[in-house]
Design an enzyme around this catalytic site. Structure first.
Site, PDB file in Angstrom:
ATOM      1  N   ASP A 125       0.881  -1.157   0.000  1.00 41.75           N
ATOM      2  CA  ASP A 125       0.000   0.000   0.000  1.00 41.75           C
ATOM      3  C   ASP A 125       0.925   1.214   0.000  1.00 41.75           C
ATOM      4  O   ASP A 125       2.072   1.127   0.437  1.00 41.75           O
ATOM      5  CB  ASP A 125      -0.871  -0.030   1.261  1.00 41.75           C
ATOM      6  CG  ASP A 125      -1.681   1.243   1.442  1.00 41.75           C
ATOM      7  OD1 ASP A 125      -2.347   1.671   0.471  1.00 41.75           O
ATOM      8  OD2 ASP A 125      -1.651   1.802   2.551  1.00 41.75           O
ATOM      9  N   ASP A 183       0.007   5.117   0.736  1.00 40.61           N
ATOM     10  CA  ASP A 183      -0.210   6.127   1.775  1.00 40.61           C
ATOM     11  C   ASP A 183      -0.420   5.488   3.149  1.00 40.61           C
ATOM     12  O   ASP A 183      -1.294   4.655   3.337  1.00 40.61           O
ATOM     13  CB  ASP A 183      -1.405   7.002   1.411  1.00 40.61           C
ATOM     14  CG  ASP A 183      -1.193   7.710   0.074  1.00 40.61           C
ATOM     15  OD1 ASP A 183      -0.034   8.065  -0.223  1.00 40.61           O
ATOM     16  OD2 ASP A 183      -2.173   7.893  -0.669  1.00 40.61           O
TER      17      ASP A 183
END
Length: 167
Positions: A8, A10
């Site tokens: 992922d 952010d």
């Protein structure tokens, strides 16, 4: 078949900034570069998967995402590391930009980005991992047959190593 570690973006690879799209606002999390380098050095593809609904919401254009991702790879080169692939979902059903304002299969927790990467890179999903800071990341991993690792902060490299041992 290849194995991969999906990241992922952010809140995992970079410090959380709401609707991050400016290079000036990007800060790597502790251990992020080392985690990517681990992938490169140990025959794992390093692939980013990230929801970017700011595009659908009209906060920034797709070009900003592409510039930021190119900058990330440029930064990694200085450390002898690289990302093999970057997938992002610009959609959101409540968006205001017509072509992006839709339900899709790529918005996490749905597994569309992982499944596209699986085809693009011939990935063995059962030997792969996804590390992310949200429950939707782990849910996405499970939907694609990938082992999910929940990142709760601290050193990302260490969290990845610990998560791989547990799985």
């Amino acid at each position: 078949m290849k194995k991969a570690i999906f990241f992922d973006r952010d809140g995992t690879l970079n410090e959380e900034v709401h609707f991050l799209h400016k290079i000036a606002d990007f800060v790597w999390t502790e251990g992020a570069i080392e985690a990517i380098k681990f992938c490169n050095d140990h025959n794992y593809l390093a692939i980013v998967i990230t929801n970017q609904s700011g595009v659908a919401r009209g906060y920034y254009p797709e070009e900003d995402i592409m510039k930021l991702h190119q900058w990330m790879n440029d930064q990694l080169k200085g450390h002898g590391a690289h990302l093999d692939g970057i997938y992002y979902c610009p959609h959101h059903p409540e968006g205001i930009i017509g072509k992006y304002a839709l339900k899709c299969n790529c918005r996490k927790p749905l597994p569309g980005m992982l499944l596209r990467a699986e085809k693009d890179f011939d990935i063995d999903m059962a030997k792969s991992y996804l590390i992310g800071d949200g429950a939707r990341d782990v849910e996405c991993a499970e939907a694609a047959g990938v082992k999910g690792i929940r990142y709760t902060g601290g050193n990302l490299y260490q969290a990845l190593m610990d998560g791989m041992k547990e799985n």
